[in-house]
Structure formats: C-alpha cells, structure tokens
Design a protein around this motif. Sequence first.
Motif, PDB file in Angstrom:
ATOM      1  N   CYS A  29      43.060  29.847  30.916  1.00  0.00           N
ATOM      2  CA  CYS A  29      44.427  30.363  31.068  1.00  0.00           C
ATOM      3  C   CYS A  29      44.732  31.205  29.835  1.00  0.00           C
ATOM      4  CB  CYS A  29      45.435  29.208  31.188  1.00  0.00           C
ATOM      5  SG  CYS A  29      45.425  28.098  29.776  1.00  0.00           S
ATOM      6  N   HIS A 156      45.990  38.703  36.046  1.00  0.00           N
ATOM      7  CA  HIS A 156      45.512  37.385  36.466  1.00  0.00           C
ATOM      8  C   HIS A 156      45.589  37.343  37.987  1.00  0.00           C
ATOM      9  CE1 HIS A 156      45.662  35.812  32.327  1.00  0.00           C
ATOM     10  NE2 HIS A 156      46.776  36.524  32.205  1.00  0.00           N
ATOM     11  N   THR A 157      44.451  37.166  38.648  1.00  0.00           N
ATOM     12  CA  THR A 157      44.430  37.280  40.110  1.00  0.00           C
ATOM     13  C   THR A 157      43.688  36.101  40.718  1.00  0.00           C
ATOM     14  OG1 THR A 157      44.194  39.660  39.754  1.00  0.00           O
ATOM     15  CG2 THR A 157      43.953  38.870  42.005  1.00  0.00           C
ATOM     16  N   ARG A 158      44.280  35.485  41.727  1.00  0.00           N
ATOM     17  CA  ARG A 158      43.614  34.405  42.454  1.00  0.00           C
ATOM     18  C   ARG A 158      42.980  34.983  43.718  1.00  0.00           C
ATOM     19  NH1 ARG A 158      44.108  28.647  42.463  1.00  0.00           N
ATOM     20  NH2 ARG A 158      44.823  28.980  40.334  1.00  0.00           N
ATOM     21  N   THR A 160      40.700  34.262  47.208  1.00  0.00           N
ATOM     22  CA  THR A 160      40.040  33.336  48.122  1.00  0.00           C
ATOM     23  C   THR A 160      38.626  33.858  48.262  1.00  0.00           C
ATOM     24  OG1 THR A 160      42.101  32.952  49.281  1.00  0.00           O
ATOM     25  CG2 THR A 160      40.080  32.305  50.418  1.00  0.00           C
ATOM     26  N   CYS A 166      33.223  37.588  44.504  1.00  0.00           N
ATOM     27  CA  CYS A 166      34.143  38.368  43.657  1.00  0.00           C
ATOM     28  C   CYS A 166      33.354  39.332  42.783  1.00  0.00           C
ATOM     29  CB  CYS A 166      34.972  37.435  42.777  1.00  0.00           C
ATOM     30  SG  CYS A 166      36.133  36.416  43.681  1.00  0.00           S
ATOM     31  N   CYS A 258      35.363  35.526  35.862  1.00  0.00           N
ATOM     32  CA  CYS A 258      35.664  34.711  37.043  1.00  0.00           C
ATOM     33  C   CYS A 258      35.541  33.226  36.687  1.00  0.00           C
ATOM     34  CB  CYS A 258      34.659  35.003  38.156  1.00  0.00           C
ATOM     35  SG  CYS A 258      34.715  36.707  38.715  1.00  0.00           S
ATOM     36  N   VAL A 261      37.748  27.930  40.813  1.00  0.00           N
ATOM     37  CA  VAL A 261      38.825  26.931  40.918  1.00  0.00           C
ATOM     38  C   VAL A 261      38.294  25.737  41.706  1.00  0.00           C
ATOM     39  CG1 VAL A 261      41.144  26.487  41.835  1.00  0.00           C
ATOM     40  CG2 VAL A 261      40.594  28.709  40.790  1.00  0.00           C
ATOM     41  N   GLU A 265      38.253  28.985  46.046  1.00  0.00           N
ATOM     42  CA  GLU A 265      39.035  29.974  45.293  1.00  0.00           C
ATOM     43  C   GLU A 265      38.446  30.264  43.916  1.00  0.00           C
ATOM     44  OE1 GLU A 265      43.038  28.303  45.441  1.00  0.00           O
ATOM     45  OE2 GLU A 265      43.540  29.846  46.904  1.00  0.00           O
ATOM     46  N   THR A 266      38.709  31.484  43.446  1.00  0.00           N
ATOM     47  CA  THR A 266      38.251  31.924  42.129  1.00  0.00           C
ATOM     48  C   THR A 266      39.439  32.548  41.394  1.00  0.00           C
ATOM     49  OG1 THR A 266      36.023  32.367  42.963  1.00  0.00           O
ATOM     50  CG2 THR A 266      36.661  33.491  40.945  1.00  0.00           C
ATOM     51  N   GLN A 267      39.612  32.154  40.161  1.00  0.00           N
ATOM     52  CA  GLN A 267      40.657  32.757  39.329  1.00  0.00           C
ATOM     53  C   GLN A 267      40.019  33.849  38.478  1.00  0.00           C
ATOM     54  OE1 GLN A 267      43.930  32.120  39.433  1.00  0.00           O
ATOM     55  NE2 GLN A 267      44.443  33.540  37.773  1.00  0.00           N
ATOM     56  N   THR A 269      40.356  36.825  35.573  1.00  0.00           N
ATOM     57  CA  THR A 269      41.111  37.395  34.455  1.00  0.00           C
ATOM     58  C   THR A 269      40.509  38.763  34.162  1.00  0.00           C
ATOM     59  OG1 THR A 269      41.355  35.158  33.582  1.00  0.00           O
ATOM     60  CG2 THR A 269      41.871  36.977  32.081  1.00  0.00           C
TER      61      THR A 269
END
Length: 355
Positions: A29, A156-158, A160, A166, A258, A261, A265-267, A269
């Motif tokens: 984060c 910052h993008t979430r 699926t 990604c 990447c 999560v 899902e992948t968070q 930055t």
Amino acid sequence: MNAGEVPLDALLPRRDAGERVPPGWYVACASREVRGRPFPLLVAGQPLVLFRDGAGCIAALEDRCAHRNAPLSAGCVREGRLSCPYHGWEYDGDGRVVHIPAAVAGAHAGLRIPSHPVRESQGFVWLWLGDGTPSMPGPPLFPHLGDRGWTSFTLHTRFTGRVEDCLENFLDCPHATFVHRYWFRAPTGKPVRAVVRTRDDGVEAEFFEEPRERSLVWWSLAPAQGAMRHVDRFIAPAASRVDYEFPGGLHYIITSHCTPVDARETQVTTVISFRSRWPGWLVRLFFEPLSRRIIRQDVDMLRLQAGNIARFGGPRFHGIPADLLRAGIVAWRRALAEGTPPPAAGSERHADLHL
Ligand code: FES
Ligand SMILES: [Fe+2]
C-alpha cells in the motif's frame, strides 16, 4: 446484471489450490495509509494486518490472534503494540506475544504469530513474500520517482485477473489497436520489427519502425517527427516497465508492480514518470486523466477475460510469435516459484508483427 454478463463472484475462486507465489518484494500500500490504526490487507489470499511499532516502523502480521482467532485488524495499536480486540493480547512488530492482561507473568513465553519482512521506500510499503529471509536486500526503485527534472504520478488499480494476465496486458502492443483504439493506437497494418532479449532480471522487447498515427496519446504527447525508442520490459517477479524515449530528452516511463490479492484479483501500483519541456503540472493535468481512462479500458478487458476463463473452468492459451513476452513472463515466474533456474540472460530473437 446485463444479459451475457458473467457473474464473477459465482465463478472465480478466492483461494488458490496451493499455487506458490514467486518470492519477491511486493507493494502492499502507500506509506500514508498506515497511520495509528491497524491496516487490514489481503495478499496472495492471506489476511494480514499492518501497523507501526514503537519505533514507527511498519510491521506485517497474520491477521489472526494466537488465542482465539480474533482478527487483530479489529483491535488497536497501543504504545507501538498491536492489541487484540477480544482479550487484549498484545503483539510486537515481529509477531511475538508480549503481554496477556489476564495471565500471570511468563504465560506468553515463546508465543508468536507469522510475520513478513517490510520495507518503506519512495512512499510505498513493500512486503517480502517467500520463505525465510529476503534473498533481495530491498525492494526495487520506481525509476526517476522524485528525481530533478522529472514529474511522476501514481495510479492504484484493482484488476480482476491474475498477475501473469496483467503483466502480459501491460507489455502487449497488439491489444492497444483494439482496446485503446484511437486513444493510444490505431490499426495501420504496418510491419514492425521487434527484438526480444532475455536479461538477468527478466525479458524485454524493443520495437523498430513503430507507427504513431491517429492516436490521441501520440498526437498530444510526442513529436510527430524523429525516431522513438520503445522498450517493453518484464522485471521478475511481478513488474513491467515501458519506456518511450524521443530525441531532445523527452522520455516517458510507465512502471507497474503487481501484487496478488487472491486467486481472482491483482492490485497494481503504477508510477508514470516523464521528462518533458512542458511544466510537470500541465502534462499531469492532461496525462493523468488520460492514463486513468486507458487503464479502465484494460480493467474492463481483463475482467471479461477472467470471467470467460472461469466460465470454461480454466484457460486455453494459444501463443503466436507476436505475443512477444508472455512465454518469458510465465517461464520466469514458474522458475522462481519452484526454486529452479530462470531463463538464461543474453539470448535474442527477432519477431515481425503488424500494428
Ligand atoms: S482472541 Fe485475541 S486475545 Fe483472545
Ligand atoms: Fe492496455
């Protein structure tokens, strides 16, 4: 729900069936998100809690009290210790139980919950995922973030979708003529040469004679004349870097890290850095909303892809030579996860594609 829309919640598993995450530093984060309260986080399917210990350093613990499994993220931070909301057990930054209000002295000796190494760098919190002590001393740097003469912004993008999907998307030119048509690229059918090289930290593709017609991005942000140097790079275990460089010093770099999560899902930055003759605020005013718009197009596409993979119970991929980097990304990540040697550096192949 619209007809034909995939009900993802019903289809996609949250938990991985034992799939190993390639060891490495992963963005958790932004530093500013971890203040005086416990900060809950899901990483690679594991519920974690971050907090600042007595020295102000961020700690990452499993979000589960050793006593009766209460979530520690529902507790509070007291004098640098994380306090459970149920019976008040207190933990230090290494996950050791250091105080049990109801117990006589010594009852907690040796009690500990799992923790992860943490570093703060460039305003981000990074977690080490992997067994034992980190094999890389610290997290990688976002290039030119904060450097003189450069301007940057962060997204910052979430998504699926899984990390590989990604990364492939961020490093794949042909999709841009469809998903980002006229925003980023327009189909010209022109032949483009590419060279794919293996490196000691991943794999890269460099492009030659790349067309720059009928695209809002190139019309507004790049000179019409002059050569452009474009390199797409996968940096193991989970990062992409795209460089566009022009004569006269104009340079854009898009770096994405990447963080898985869970199994669906992948968070991501993303730091976009640029060196330009225009004032930074002016380029940002235009480029930041444009970048968000383009990333939303990818989010929508990857959601469709993930939903369809789930609908069929798993993927069935068919690669072609124009899919320049996916094979390298998958090979590297699989080797790291299994502890086997990654692809050797120094090889080169040429590929032709149409953009
Ligand atoms: S469950 Fe945490 S102190 Fe009892
Ligand atoms: Fe894209």
